[in-house]
Design a protein around this motif. Structure first.
Motif, mmCIF file in Angstrom:
data_model
loop_
_atom_site.group_PDB
_atom_site.id
_atom_site.type_symbol
_atom_site.label_atom_id
_atom_site.label_comp_id
_atom_site.label_asym_id
_atom_site.label_seq_id
_atom_site.Cartn_x
_atom_site.Cartn_y
_atom_site.Cartn_z
ATOM 1 N N PHE A 1 -5.352 -15.348 0.255
ATOM 2 C CA PHE A 1 -5.095 -14.534 1.212
ATOM 3 C C PHE A 1 -4.741 -13.201 1.126
ATOM 4 N N TYR A 2 -5.250 -12.357 1.960
ATOM 5 C CA TYR A 2 -5.298 -10.747 1.815
ATOM 6 C C TYR A 2 -4.739 -10.251 3.124
ATOM 7 N N GLY A 3 -3.605 -9.623 2.968
ATOM 8 C CA GLY A 3 -2.619 -9.219 3.947
ATOM 9 C C GLY A 3 -3.253 -8.197 4.308
ATOM 10 N N ILE A 4 -2.742 -7.798 5.908
ATOM 11 C CA ILE A 4 -2.959 -6.642 6.851
ATOM 12 C C ILE A 4 -1.679 -6.376 7.462
ATOM 13 N N THR A 5 -1.295 -5.178 7.459
ATOM 14 C CA THR A 5 0.035 -4.736 8.190
ATOM 15 C C THR A 5 -0.357 -4.567 9.492
ATOM 16 N N LEU A 6 1.072 -4.700 10.466
ATOM 17 C CA LEU A 6 0.771 -4.282 11.960
ATOM 18 C C LEU A 6 1.193 -2.866 12.032
ATOM 19 N N GLU A 7 0.458 -2.124 12.940
ATOM 20 C CA GLU A 7 0.534 -0.879 13.041
ATOM 21 C C GLU A 7 2.116 -0.645 13.764
ATOM 22 N N THR A 8 2.511 -1.514 14.495
ATOM 23 C CA THR A 8 4.059 -1.261 15.505
ATOM 24 C C THR A 8 5.022 -1.496 14.433
ATOM 25 N N ASP A 9 4.883 -2.015 13.224
ATOM 26 C CA ASP A 9 5.732 -2.095 11.962
ATOM 27 C C ASP A 9 5.251 -2.328 10.875
ATOM 28 N N ARG B 1 -3.002 -0.586 7.777
ATOM 29 C CA ARG B 1 -4.014 -0.374 9.075
ATOM 30 C C ARG B 1 -3.339 -0.002 10.291
ATOM 31 N N ALA B 2 -3.684 1.424 10.623
ATOM 32 C CA ALA B 2 -3.162 2.084 11.605
ATOM 33 C C ALA B 2 -4.434 2.899 12.567
ATOM 34 N N LYS B 3 -4.518 2.578 13.918
ATOM 35 C CA LYS B 3 -5.531 3.380 14.568
ATOM 36 C C LYS B 3 -4.991 4.297 15.310
ATOM 37 N N ASN B 4 -3.771 4.269 15.901
ATOM 38 C CA ASN B 4 -3.276 5.177 17.028
ATOM 39 C C ASN B 4 -2.058 6.118 16.468
ATOM 40 N N LEU B 5 -1.762 6.364 15.378
ATOM 41 C CA LEU B 5 -0.923 7.203 14.829
ATOM 42 C C LEU B 5 -1.355 8.511 14.185
ATOM 43 N N SER B 6 -0.637 9.642 14.318
ATOM 44 C CA SER B 6 -1.220 11.040 13.652
ATOM 45 C C SER B 6 -1.308 10.676 12.100
ATOM 46 N N SER B 7 -2.302 11.708 11.772
ATOM 47 C CA SER B 7 -2.561 11.820 10.110
ATOM 48 C C SER B 7 -1.220 11.586 9.580
ATOM 49 N N MET C 1 0.801 8.611 9.562
ATOM 50 C CA MET C 1 0.092 7.543 8.527
ATOM 51 C C MET C 1 0.404 7.924 7.121
ATOM 52 N N LEU C 2 0.260 9.085 6.627
ATOM 53 C CA LEU C 2 0.436 9.657 5.255
ATOM 54 C C LEU C 2 1.894 9.175 4.969
ATOM 55 N N ASN C 3 2.963 9.437 5.838
ATOM 56 C CA ASN C 3 4.278 9.071 5.430
ATOM 57 C C ASN C 3 4.333 7.703 5.225
ATOM 58 N N GLU C 4 3.986 6.926 6.174
ATOM 59 C CA GLU C 4 4.072 5.489 5.862
ATOM 60 C C GLU C 4 3.359 4.827 4.592
ATOM 61 N N ILE D 1 -6.244 9.689 2.858
ATOM 62 C CA ILE D 1 -5.058 9.329 2.618
ATOM 63 C C ILE D 1 -4.982 8.334 1.483
ATOM 64 N N ALA D 2 -5.886 7.601 1.365
ATOM 65 C CA ALA D 2 -5.952 6.589 0.047
ATOM 66 C C ALA D 2 -5.681 7.462 -1.010
ATOM 67 N N LEU D 3 -6.514 8.316 -1.464
ATOM 68 C CA LEU D 3 -6.645 9.143 -2.418
ATOM 69 C C LEU D 3 -5.224 10.013 -2.649
ATOM 70 N N ILE D 4 -4.724 10.497 -1.560
ATOM 71 C CA ILE D 4 -3.541 11.274 -1.579
ATOM 72 C C ILE D 4 -2.375 10.776 -2.356
ATOM 73 N N VAL D 5 -2.212 9.329 -1.864
ATOM 74 C CA VAL D 5 -1.183 8.507 -2.248
ATOM 75 C C VAL D 5 -1.345 7.638 -3.371
ATOM 76 N N GLY D 6 -2.427 7.792 -3.752
ATOM 77 C CA GLY D 6 -2.753 6.828 -5.012
ATOM 78 C C GLY D 6 -3.037 5.440 -4.832
ATOM 79 N N ALA D 7 -3.528 5.061 -3.672
ATOM 80 C CA ALA D 7 -3.805 3.744 -3.306
ATOM 81 C C ALA D 7 -5.087 3.135 -4.118
#
Length: 198
Positions: free
Chosen positions: A7-15, A34-40, A43-46, A69-75
């Protein structure tokens, strides 16, 4: 870096935070934000919060599309589509051992030279899905794509407890299921895993 099988999990944008916590409680070893409709900024905060949660749990964190964003948060990595920055270009700016995943929808894309620069591919959509607008490829084409792939393949798109039996024999490294996992309880998830592993 070793990728988790199954299993590979993916988050829901709504929560995003809540669904990340649920996936961690279920035992997911790799989670994609994964979020498509939020501001940058949103997204960064989340992503900072999710990076903290995943790090505590020793779970891999992947960010969809946004390598910045991946690089900034150290993903641990990024997942990109066919219309995003190609993996060959991403490799020039990411750290060693940074995971890159690539969505594929055809045999031609699986055989593309770009796959040489990724750690895994996503194959799909296998079935109709409500979480993303995409072409449905079906199980037969998916099986061909997986067999031709030089990299581990995760199946995606409309995978549910009711249809997982039809994909478990394809030979994929793993699968993702968003709605059917996140809108149901742990027992439902365990039954999916049991069927996948049977």
């Amino acid at each position: 870096m070793d990728l988790p099988k199954g299993f590979y999990g993916i988050t829901l944008e709504t929560d995003s935070i809540g669904t990340c916590k649920k996936l961690l409680n279920f035992g997911a070893q790799m989670i994609q934000y994964r979020a498509k409709n939020l501001s940058s900024k949103q997204m960064l905060n989340e992503c900072f919060q999710i990076r903290s949660l995943t790090k505590q749990a020793n779970v891999l964190m992947i960010v969809n599309d946004r390598v910045d964003i991946a690089l900034i948060v150290g993903a641990d990595g990024v997942h990109v589509g066919q219309d995003d920055i190609p993996p060959s270009s991403l490799r020039k700016i990411v750290p060693n051992n940074f995971i890159i995943g690539l969505s594929t929808h055809s045999i031609e894309q699986v055989l593309s030279p770009e796959v040489d620069f990724v750690d895994y591919i996503g194959v799909g959509a296998i079935f109709e899905t409500s979480t993303k607008d995409t072409v449905v490829i079906g199980t037969e084409l998916a099986k061909q794509m997986v067999s031709l792939s030089k990299k581990p393949a995760y199946l995606i798109g409309g995978i549910k407890l009711s249809n997982i039996d039809s994909i478990k024999g394809i030979g994929a490294y793993g699968f993702t299921s968003i709605s059917d996992v996140l809108y149901n309880d742990y027992e439902h998830f365990l039954e999916m895993i049991k069927k996948w592993n049977s």
